[in-house]
Write a protein that holds these residues in place. Structure first.
Motif, mmCIF file in Angstrom:
data_model
loop_
_atom_site.group_PDB
_atom_site.id
_atom_site.type_symbol
_atom_site.label_atom_id
_atom_site.label_comp_id
_atom_site.label_asym_id
_atom_site.label_seq_id
_atom_site.Cartn_x
_atom_site.Cartn_y
_atom_site.Cartn_z
ATOM 1 N N PRO A 62 0.834 -1.205 0.000
ATOM 2 C CA PRO A 62 0.000 0.000 0.000
ATOM 3 C C PRO A 62 0.869 1.255 0.000
ATOM 4 O O PRO A 62 2.040 1.222 0.391
ATOM 5 C CB PRO A 62 -0.769 -0.117 1.323
ATOM 6 C CG PRO A 62 0.181 -0.857 2.213
ATOM 7 C CD PRO A 62 0.873 -1.845 1.310
ATOM 8 N N ALA A 63 0.292 2.367 -0.433
ATOM 9 C CA ALA A 63 1.015 3.642 -0.399
ATOM 10 C C ALA A 63 1.123 4.138 1.037
ATOM 11 O O ALA A 63 2.087 4.796 1.398
ATOM 12 C CB ALA A 63 0.296 4.679 -1.257
ATOM 13 N N TYR A 64 0.110 3.821 1.846
ATOM 14 C CA TYR A 64 0.114 4.296 3.227
ATOM 15 C C TYR A 64 -0.700 3.389 4.133
ATOM 16 O O TYR A 64 -1.514 2.592 3.676
ATOM 17 C CB TYR A 64 -0.411 5.731 3.314
ATOM 18 C CG TYR A 64 -1.849 5.882 2.874
ATOM 19 C CD1 TYR A 64 -2.906 5.668 3.755
ATOM 20 C CD2 TYR A 64 -2.153 6.247 1.571
ATOM 21 C CE1 TYR A 64 -4.214 5.793 3.344
ATOM 22 C CE2 TYR A 64 -3.469 6.388 1.158
ATOM 23 C CZ TYR A 64 -4.491 6.156 2.044
ATOM 24 O OH TYR A 64 -5.798 6.278 1.635
ATOM 25 N N LEU A 65 -0.424 3.541 5.425
ATOM 26 C CA LEU A 65 -1.185 2.889 6.487
ATOM 27 C C LEU A 65 -1.753 3.979 7.370
ATOM 28 O O LEU A 65 -1.021 4.874 7.795
ATOM 29 C CB LEU A 65 -0.287 1.998 7.342
ATOM 30 C CG LEU A 65 0.513 0.920 6.647
ATOM 31 C CD1 LEU A 65 1.447 0.243 7.645
ATOM 32 C CD2 LEU A 65 -0.411 -0.093 6.014
ATOM 33 N N LYS A 66 -3.037 3.929 7.644
ATOM 34 C CA LYS A 66 -3.627 4.861 8.601
ATOM 35 C C LYS A 66 -3.719 4.143 9.946
ATOM 36 O O LYS A 66 -4.358 3.109 10.055
ATOM 37 C CB LYS A 66 -4.999 5.323 8.125
ATOM 38 C CG LYS A 66 -4.875 6.309 6.975
ATOM 39 C CD LYS A 66 -6.178 6.601 6.296
ATOM 40 C CE LYS A 66 -7.135 7.412 7.094
ATOM 41 N NZ LYS A 66 -8.326 7.806 6.303
ATOM 42 N N ILE A 67 -3.011 4.697 10.919
ATOM 43 C CA ILE A 67 -2.972 4.112 12.258
ATOM 44 C C ILE A 67 -3.501 5.156 13.228
ATOM 45 O O ILE A 67 -3.127 6.331 13.151
ATOM 46 C CB ILE A 67 -1.534 3.693 12.638
ATOM 47 C CG1 ILE A 67 -0.963 2.734 11.581
ATOM 48 C CG2 ILE A 67 -1.513 3.047 14.016
ATOM 49 C CD1 ILE A 67 0.488 2.348 11.804
ATOM 50 N N LEU A 103 -6.252 12.437 14.747
ATOM 51 C CA LEU A 103 -5.458 13.372 15.537
ATOM 52 C C LEU A 103 -6.377 14.392 16.193
ATOM 53 O O LEU A 103 -7.188 15.021 15.523
ATOM 54 C CB LEU A 103 -4.437 14.080 14.634
ATOM 55 C CG LEU A 103 -3.455 14.979 15.347
ATOM 56 C CD1 LEU A 103 -2.493 14.148 16.199
ATOM 57 C CD2 LEU A 103 -2.682 15.812 14.344
ATOM 58 N N GLU A 104 -6.241 14.552 17.506
ATOM 59 C CA GLU A 104 -7.180 15.390 18.252
ATOM 60 C C GLU A 104 -6.564 16.621 18.889
ATOM 61 O O GLU A 104 -7.288 17.536 19.280
ATOM 62 C CB GLU A 104 -7.865 14.550 19.332
ATOM 63 C CG GLU A 104 -8.690 13.413 18.755
ATOM 64 C CD GLU A 104 -9.228 12.483 19.820
ATOM 65 O OE1 GLU A 104 -8.897 12.647 21.010
ATOM 66 O OE2 GLU A 104 -9.991 11.576 19.460
ATOM 67 N N ASP A 105 -5.234 16.687 19.061
ATOM 68 C CA ASP A 105 -4.664 17.847 19.762
ATOM 69 C C ASP A 105 -3.208 18.083 19.382
ATOM 70 O O ASP A 105 -2.540 17.226 18.823
ATOM 71 C CB ASP A 105 -4.803 17.685 21.282
ATOM 72 C CG ASP A 105 -4.155 16.415 21.797
ATOM 73 O OD1 ASP A 105 -2.944 16.221 21.572
ATOM 74 O OD2 ASP A 105 -4.863 15.598 22.424
ATOM 75 N N SER A 108 -0.447 15.668 20.975
ATOM 76 C CA SER A 108 -0.292 14.395 20.262
ATOM 77 C C SER A 108 0.493 14.595 18.975
ATOM 78 O O SER A 108 1.368 13.793 18.635
ATOM 79 C CB SER A 108 -1.658 13.794 19.934
ATOM 80 O OG SER A 108 -2.322 13.411 21.109
ATOM 81 N N MET A 109 0.187 15.678 18.263
ATOM 82 C CA MET A 109 0.876 15.931 17.011
ATOM 83 C C MET A 109 2.372 16.131 17.241
ATOM 84 O O MET A 109 3.202 15.577 16.512
ATOM 85 C CB MET A 109 0.286 17.146 16.290
ATOM 86 C CG MET A 109 0.811 17.296 14.876
ATOM 87 S SD MET A 109 -0.254 18.332 13.891
ATOM 88 C CE MET A 109 0.790 19.739 13.693
ATOM 89 N N GLN A 110 2.747 16.876 18.274
ATOM 90 C CA GLN A 110 4.165 17.110 18.560
ATOM 91 C C GLN A 110 4.879 15.823 18.972
ATOM 92 O O GLN A 110 5.999 15.561 18.545
ATOM 93 C CB GLN A 110 4.329 18.184 19.639
ATOM 94 C CG GLN A 110 4.016 19.586 19.139
ATOM 95 C CD GLN A 110 4.773 19.936 17.864
ATOM 96 O OE1 GLN A 110 5.976 19.728 17.746
ATOM 97 N NE2 GLN A 110 4.047 20.471 16.890
ATOM 98 N N THR A 111 4.218 15.015 19.794
ATOM 99 C CA THR A 111 4.803 13.735 20.207
ATOM 100 C C THR A 111 5.058 12.856 18.985
ATOM 101 O O THR A 111 6.130 12.252 18.847
ATOM 102 C CB THR A 111 3.872 13.002 21.199
ATOM 103 O OG1 THR A 111 3.711 13.805 22.357
ATOM 104 C CG2 THR A 111 4.421 11.641 21.582
ATOM 105 N N LEU A 112 4.083 12.804 18.098
ATOM 106 C CA LEU A 112 4.207 11.978 16.897
ATOM 107 C C LEU A 112 5.259 12.536 15.937
ATOM 108 O O LEU A 112 6.045 11.784 15.360
ATOM 109 C CB LEU A 112 2.853 11.842 16.210
ATOM 110 C CG LEU A 112 1.795 11.093 17.024
ATOM 111 C CD1 LEU A 112 0.426 11.218 16.381
ATOM 112 C CD2 LEU A 112 2.170 9.640 17.215
ATOM 113 N N GLY A 122 -7.191 14.283 10.966
ATOM 114 C CA GLY A 122 -8.055 14.289 12.135
ATOM 115 C C GLY A 122 -8.688 15.635 12.398
ATOM 116 O O GLY A 122 -8.389 16.641 11.756
ATOM 117 N N SER A 123 -9.561 15.656 13.396
ATOM 118 C CA SER A 123 -10.347 16.862 13.687
ATOM 119 C C SER A 123 -9.487 18.020 14.179
ATOM 120 O O SER A 123 -9.877 19.171 14.055
ATOM 121 C CB SER A 123 -11.436 16.545 14.710
ATOM 122 O OG SER A 123 -10.860 16.083 15.920
#
Length: 131
Positions: A62-67, A103-105, A108-112, A122-123
């Motif tokens: 696949p081109a990508y995996l959504k996790i 993704l909610e906040d 989380s985005m910075q950690t990832l 995400g929202s």
């Protein structure tokens, strides 16, 4: 441009991990057809909980995996700030992109991001919109 896809790809299909595993032969044929016709293919709701999931990635390509972003964050926080190294090596060697889904906040985005995740959905980024 869709994450992880060739510049000519204009349309991308997704299949849930659950349905893919139930119909692996059909999914393989379908993914080959899509690639031959310059169409994208990704796996939604990917989970590494089942060992068989890792085995079919090389076949399906696949081109990508959504996790799920929360799942990724828990994995990162529980493993010294990184995704499972074996998983990351496998995915990178197959040239598969990881999309952190739901993704909610900002936290989380910075950690990832710090763990090397580059693609998000995400929202927190955008509320769903009618097309």
């Amino acid at each position: 441009r869709l994450a992880g896809l060739n510049s000519g790809v204009k349309l991308c299909f997704e299949i849930s991990n659950h349905h893919l595993l139930k119909n692996l032969n059909d999914a393989l044929s379908f993914s080959n057809f899509l690639r031959e016709n310059n169409l994208g293919f990704g796996i939604d709701r990917f989970s590494i909980e089942e060992e068989s999931n890792l085995n079919y990635l090389q076949m399906i390509k696949p081109a990508y995996l959504k996790i799920d972003a929360n799942y990724l964050r828990a994995m990162i926080e529980g493993d010294k700030g990184q995704i499972n190294p074996a998983l990351q090596i496998l995915i990178e060697s197959l040239d598969i992109k990881i999309i952190a889904n739901n993704l909610e906040d900002e936290s989380s985005m910075q950690t990832l991001k710090n763990a090397g995740i580059k693609h998000f959905q995400g929202s927190y980024l955008s509320k769903p919109k009618l097309v």
